[in-house]
Design an enzyme around this catalytic site. Structure first.
Site, PDB file in Angstrom:
ATOM      1  CG  HIS A 264       0.483  -6.183   1.102  1.00 32.46           C
ATOM      2  ND1 HIS A 264      -0.662  -6.218   1.396  1.00 32.46           N
ATOM      3  CD2 HIS A 264       1.369  -5.514   0.555  1.00 32.46           C
ATOM      4  CE1 HIS A 264       0.402  -4.942   2.117  1.00 32.46           C
ATOM      5  NE2 HIS A 264       0.879  -4.177   1.314  1.00 32.46           N
TER       6      HIS A 264
ATOM      7  CG  ASP B 108      -2.224  -8.569   3.052  1.00 33.94           C
ATOM      8  OD1 ASP B 108      -0.976  -8.540   2.998  1.00 33.94           O
ATOM      9  OD2 ASP B 108      -2.720  -7.269   2.355  1.00 33.94           O
TER      10      ASP B 108
ATOM     11  CD  GLU C 207       0.591   3.137  -0.596  1.00 33.24           C
ATOM     12  OE1 GLU C 207      -0.194   1.953  -1.398  1.00 33.24           O
ATOM     13  OE2 GLU C 207       1.181   3.368   0.520  1.00 33.24           O
TER      14      GLU C 207
ATOM     15  CG  ASP D  96       2.164   4.824   7.868  1.00 36.30           C
ATOM     16  OD1 ASP D  96       1.076   6.144   7.620  1.00 36.30           O
ATOM     17  OD2 ASP D  96       2.161   4.129   7.049  1.00 36.30           O
TER      18      ASP D  96
HETATM   19  C1  XLS Z   1       3.052   1.467   4.083  1.00 36.50           C
HETATM   20  C2  XLS Z   1       1.801   1.005   2.682  1.00 36.50           C
HETATM   21  C3  XLS Z   1       1.164  -0.080   2.908  1.00 36.50           C
HETATM   22  C4  XLS Z   1       0.781  -0.138   1.407  1.00 36.50           C
HETATM   23  C5  XLS Z   1       0.496  -1.298   0.246  1.00 36.50           C
HETATM   24  O1  XLS Z   1       2.644   2.135   5.031  1.00 36.50           O
HETATM   25  O2  XLS Z   1       0.727   2.155   3.410  1.00 36.50           O
HETATM   26  O3  XLS Z   1       0.549  -0.345   3.156  1.00 36.50           O
HETATM   27  O4  XLS Z   1      -0.579   0.911   0.827  1.00 36.50           O
HETATM   28  O5  XLS Z   1       1.843  -2.078   0.311  1.00 36.50           O
HETATM   29 NI    NI Z   2      -0.834   2.169   1.776  1.00 40.13          NI
HETATM   30 NI    NI Z   3       0.748   2.974   4.855  1.00 33.76          NI
END
Ligand code: XLS
Ligand code: NI
Ligand code: NI
Length: 440
Positions: free
Chosen positions: A102, A105, A233, A308
């Protein structure tokens, strides 16, 4: 530019399944030729910058536990560069050909957008040199549109157009730097694109805004000549209670509703699949069925925890099934396997970062080889083909081609076919067949 942030750990090499060295690969031999290519080019492993170089082990109950020796100094930009030196040393030593980040990051956010952009430019110039020196490439870039408090009510779906504008400016810059670094994809994960309560939310308007935002991204990528693949995603929840990109199926509906399906594919994360109540393989198959399988965020959840947890995945059975479906779909194209996974909070040593990735890479490499074998023998696929064989016959084919209607089929059943003969689904037989590959 060789660095020395991991002085005690040498490059990790392949020693084979019988090795007792915990700092060696047992299944991942990057240069082994498999199915016509080097294994490293088949698997395209990627390191997630946010977990491996920004994660410090915080959780809702306590602060970080992980202290890295390179995290010192006063100037945040020079700390960011030193951290990046360490990161590239790690990528090289673990033999990962890609990384992903990101914007926030890799470079510190400034007091203004202009300052944030300047910080990013400085670190991106450094990244460019490091990529050139090491050969490590960028699998994808993305923008962090969820950490800063300004995004507490969403970015593209924020009720305030001012926040939408700010997010647009941030993604514009993130696209530019991803292009500068040769990123092969660009990811949109809508962590705060959703709602906490419908009492304060205009759901339809927010979805329209999200679509407008993505169309702007498509337009801008064209303007600057960014050729990377756009990826959505999906994740059903966390941090937001209900997220719009809930799973692949709702993502497909969203993309098609707004005419975006030509420009996006899916980045499927194992732990997001399970949070949505699906298996990893299910999400892969749904994306593949629509021709929209893009890339993988490789991790695993914990069956006993409902969030998660982003763990490294040791489950070779789950990964073999996933690989089987990925191979069946023709592979990931410009995608790869990005370890969106983090160390457990007490795993505080530098060596733990290596153990974690060695395990992840070995599990995937083994699963890939097993899936190739299963496909080569073709028993599973033959079983499935046979199961649907009646659709290859005369009236079955006519059903698939939509040449028959209810009236025709009624006539057929009344006059000719009668009662269908039950056939076993053979699940237990197939489970045993799968086990025979896993435990050979
Ligand atoms: C969070 C997501 C994040 C994405 C990128 O749960 O997995 O890390 O992969 O923003
Ligand atoms: Ni992710
Ligand atoms: Ni994730």
């Amino acid at each position: 530019m060789p660095t020395h942030h991991f002085p005690k750990i040498k490059k990790i090499t392949y020693e084979g399944p019988s090795t007792t060295n915990p700092l060696a690969f047992r299944y991942y031999d990057p240069n082994e030729m498999v199915a016509g290519k080097k294994l490293k080019d088949q698997l395209r492993f990627s390191i997630a910058y946010w977990h491996s170089f920004r994660g410090v082990g915080t959780d809702p109950f306590g602060p970080g536990t992980i202290v890295r020796p390179w995290e010192k100094g006063k100037d945040p930009v020079s700390i960011a560069k030193t951290r990046m030196d360490a990161a590239f040393e790690f990528f090289t030593k673990i033999q990962a050909p890609f990384y992903a980040f990101h914007d926030r990051d890799i470079a510190p956010e400034g007091r203004t957008l202009a300052e944030s952009n300047r910080n990013l430019d400085k670190v991106v110039a450094h990244a460019k040199q490091l990529q050139k020196a090491t050969g490590v490439k960028l699998l994808w870039g993305t923008a962090n549109l969820f950490s800063n408090p300004r995004y507490m009510c969403g970015a593209a779906t924020n009720p305030d157009a001012h926040v939408f504008a700010y997010a647009a400016a941030q993604v514009k810059k993130a696209l530019e730097v991803t292009r500068t670094l040769g990123g092969e994809n660009y990811v949109f994960w809508g962590g705060r694109e959703g709602y906490e309560t419908l009492l304060n939310t205009d759901l339809k308007r927010e979805q329209d805004h999200l679509a407008a935002f993505l169309h702007m991204a498509v337009d801008y990528a064209k303007q600057i000549g960014f050729k990377g693949q756009f990826l959505i995603e999906p994740k059903p929840k966390e941090p937001t209670k209900h997220q719009y990109d809930f799973d692949v199926a709702s993502g497909i509906a969203f993309l098609r509703t707004y005419g975006l399906e030509k420009y996006f594919k899916f980045n499927i994360e194992t732990n997001h699949a399970t949070l949505a109540g699906h298996t990893f393989q299910h999400e892969i198959e749904v994306a593949a069925a629509a021709g929209l399988l893009g890339s993988i965020d490789a991790n695993a959840g914990d069956t006993l925890l409902g969030w998660d947890t982003d763990q490294f995945n040791p489950d070779v059975r789950e990964l073999t099934l996933a690989m089987f479906s990925i191979l069946k779909a023709g592979g990931l194209g410009t995608g790869g396997f990005n370890f969106d996974a983090k160390l457990r909070r007490p795993s505080i040593d530098l060596a733990d970062l290596f153990y974690a990735h060695i395990g992840g890479m070995d599990s995937y490499a083994l699963a890939y080889k097993l899936a190739l074998k299963i496909r080569a023998e073709g028993k599973l696929e033959k079983f499935v083909d046979d199961r649907y064989a009646s659709y290859d016959g005369d009236y079955g084919k006519a059903i698939e081609k939509r040449r028959l209607g209810f009236k025709d089929l009624e006539k057929l059943v009344l006059r000719k076919l009668g009662e269908p003969k039950p056939k076993s689904g053979r699940q237990e037989y197939l489970e045993n067949l799968l086990s025979s590959y896993l435990h050979h």
